[in-house]
Design a protein around this motif. Sequence first.
Motif, PDB file in Angstrom:
ATOM      1  N   ALA A  84      45.451 -65.646   6.455  1.00  0.00           N
ATOM      2  CA  ALA A  84      46.026 -64.368   6.879  1.00  0.00           C
ATOM      3  C   ALA A  84      44.972 -63.365   7.317  1.00  0.00           C
ATOM      4  O   ALA A  84      45.307 -62.211   7.589  1.00  0.00           O
ATOM      5  N   VAL A  85      43.715 -63.777   7.391  1.00  0.00           N
ATOM      6  CA  VAL A  85      42.651 -62.848   7.769  1.00  0.00           C
ATOM      7  C   VAL A  85      42.868 -62.323   9.182  1.00  0.00           C
ATOM      8  O   VAL A  85      42.727 -61.127   9.456  1.00  0.00           O
ATOM      9  N   SER A  86      43.219 -63.239  10.099  1.00  0.00           N
ATOM     10  CA  SER A  86      43.426 -62.819  11.490  1.00  0.00           C
ATOM     11  C   SER A  86      44.545 -61.791  11.592  1.00  0.00           C
ATOM     12  O   SER A  86      44.423 -60.785  12.297  1.00  0.00           O
ATOM     13  N   THR A  87      45.634 -62.028  10.862  1.00  0.00           N
ATOM     14  CA  THR A  87      46.742 -61.073  10.883  1.00  0.00           C
ATOM     15  C   THR A  87      46.331 -59.728  10.302  1.00  0.00           C
ATOM     16  O   THR A  87      46.724 -58.666  10.810  1.00  0.00           O
ATOM     17  N   VAL A  88      45.525 -59.771   9.248  1.00  0.00           N
ATOM     18  CA  VAL A  88      45.071 -58.530   8.613  1.00  0.00           C
ATOM     19  C   VAL A  88      44.217 -57.713   9.576  1.00  0.00           C
ATOM     20  O   VAL A  88      44.407 -56.499   9.744  1.00  0.00           O
ATOM     21  N   VAL A  89      43.275 -58.373  10.244  1.00  0.00           N
ATOM     22  CA  VAL A  89      42.389 -57.649  11.161  1.00  0.00           C
ATOM     23  C   VAL A  89      43.174 -57.103  12.352  1.00  0.00           C
ATOM     24  O   VAL A  89      42.960 -55.958  12.791  1.00  0.00           O
ATOM     25  N   GLU A  90      44.100 -57.901  12.891  1.00  0.00           N
ATOM     26  CA  GLU A  90      44.908 -57.416  14.009  1.00  0.00           C
ATOM     27  C   GLU A  90      45.775 -56.228  13.584  1.00  0.00           C
ATOM     28  O   GLU A  90      46.027 -55.311  14.387  1.00  0.00           O
ATOM     29  N   LYS A 154      38.949 -54.243  19.753  1.00  0.00           N
ATOM     30  CA  LYS A 154      39.094 -55.689  19.731  1.00  0.00           C
ATOM     31  C   LYS A 154      38.293 -56.278  18.577  1.00  0.00           C
ATOM     32  O   LYS A 154      37.338 -55.662  18.079  1.00  0.00           O
ATOM     33  N   ARG A 155      38.691 -57.465  18.189  1.00  0.00           N
ATOM     34  CA  ARG A 155      38.003 -58.177  17.113  1.00  0.00           C
ATOM     35  C   ARG A 155      36.842 -58.976  17.691  1.00  0.00           C
ATOM     36  O   ARG A 155      36.975 -59.612  18.753  1.00  0.00           O
ATOM     37  N   LEU A 156      35.718 -58.969  17.012  1.00  0.00           N
ATOM     38  CA  LEU A 156      34.534 -59.695  17.471  1.00  0.00           C
ATOM     39  C   LEU A 156      34.529 -61.082  16.843  1.00  0.00           C
ATOM     40  O   LEU A 156      34.059 -61.271  15.706  1.00  0.00           O
ATOM     41  N   GLY A 157      35.091 -62.054  17.570  1.00  0.00           N
ATOM     42  CA  GLY A 157      35.097 -63.432  17.079  1.00  0.00           C
ATOM     43  C   GLY A 157      35.878 -63.570  15.792  1.00  0.00           C
ATOM     44  O   GLY A 157      36.688 -62.721  15.414  1.00  0.00           O
ATOM     45  N   PRO A 158      35.625 -64.652  15.044  1.00  0.00           N
ATOM     46  CA  PRO A 158      36.326 -64.866  13.760  1.00  0.00           C
ATOM     47  C   PRO A 158      35.654 -64.117  12.616  1.00  0.00           C
ATOM     48  O   PRO A 158      35.255 -64.697  11.608  1.00  0.00           O
ATOM     49  N   THR A 159      35.495 -62.808  12.769  1.00  0.00           N
ATOM     50  CA  THR A 159      34.808 -61.995  11.765  1.00  0.00           C
ATOM     51  C   THR A 159      35.715 -60.835  11.355  1.00  0.00           C
ATOM     52  O   THR A 159      36.834 -60.674  11.850  1.00  0.00           O
ATOM     53  N   PHE A 160      35.204 -60.018  10.440  1.00  0.00           N
ATOM     54  CA  PHE A 160      35.898 -58.799  10.034  1.00  0.00           C
ATOM     55  C   PHE A 160      35.427 -57.597  10.833  1.00  0.00           C
ATOM     56  O   PHE A 160      35.798 -56.467  10.511  1.00  0.00           O
TER      57      PHE A 160
END
Length: 361
Positions: A84-90, A154-160
């Motif tokens: 769920a990290v991607s959903t959290v960051v978005e 925007k998100r920088l790659g698969p990071t926080f």
Amino acid sequence: MLQTNSTDNWITRDNPAPEFRPGPVVSLAEVLAVLAFIQRHLLITLLACSAALGVAILYLVIVVPTFTAKAQLIVNSKGVDAAAVSTVVETQIGIIKSEGIANAVIEKLGLAQDPEFATSQGMVSRLLGWARGETKVGGARYALESFERKFSAKRLGPTFLIEIAFDSRDPNRAAQILNAVAEKYISRQMDAAFLDETWVKKRSNELSTQALAAQKALEDSKNRKEPADSTATIDKLAAAAESSKNAYDNFRHMVRKMEATQQQSSPGFDASLVTGASPPLRASSPRPRGVVVIAIVGGLLLGIAMGLLRDLYDRIRTSEQKARPGAEDGRIERSLPDELRPDHQFEASVKATSVRLTGSG
């Protein structure tokens, strides 16, 4: 007896040798044709390139440069599933780009009065009368639309890490707005994660003062022991003191319970600013080098197209001239009858002479 190895004789009827196909070869005639084409239309190509460069230079002079400031935020997730990290960051990106953050920054920096944000109506709309009158609410909406168009996250790659950027004509203004966005976002996340300590302290003091005042009134009434202080009055004061004390105790209990709940089930969003926004040194658009390259390539293509059209026109004109010979000097050629053609008269005279000679012999 001579024996041959089957592995050596791999070329058989069923397995023929691969056919050799030479690659495309440019003949000398084609090269000469291209050189001749360039020589014929060199002037047109140079003129087209010059015109394209002139338009590009005029564009660079007229267009106001835009500067892009950038900053980076990090969202530390506590107790969140990796899936769920991607959903959290978005989700956090959506909060950063929300109208609440934008309106707070617009109000803090007074962007509704800034000409860069307030003048969203085009000149054509104003001339045609399509533009509406300027109002305070309308100016705020125009500023909000311009703000949302210039702001990006925007998100920088698969990071926080979250990169936020803002475009403005003033590099200092772009950095100032971006830092204000980061400040408002972090403060709102902290307000959502923790209770307002100022309000808690103020409310606790109010309830404590009320409870102490009710208790003091009860004690004073008991100490006086005057006939006017009947039992009914003392009972009312005792009830008021008990009620005030219960209200204070319940409030303190509620605060402790909410603090414990937040510590146990906190969403764990610890947002912080990694890299603050600084005024950019160079404009992000337009890029002079890219504009010049596009202008040169466009001019070359335009010159080649004009040369091809000119050759096509000359070819069509030549074919029409061959189909109508003598039309340019005003003469109309018509085919003569066979009796009047010179070659036909010569053949007839030869036939007649040969017949007379045969008859005399």
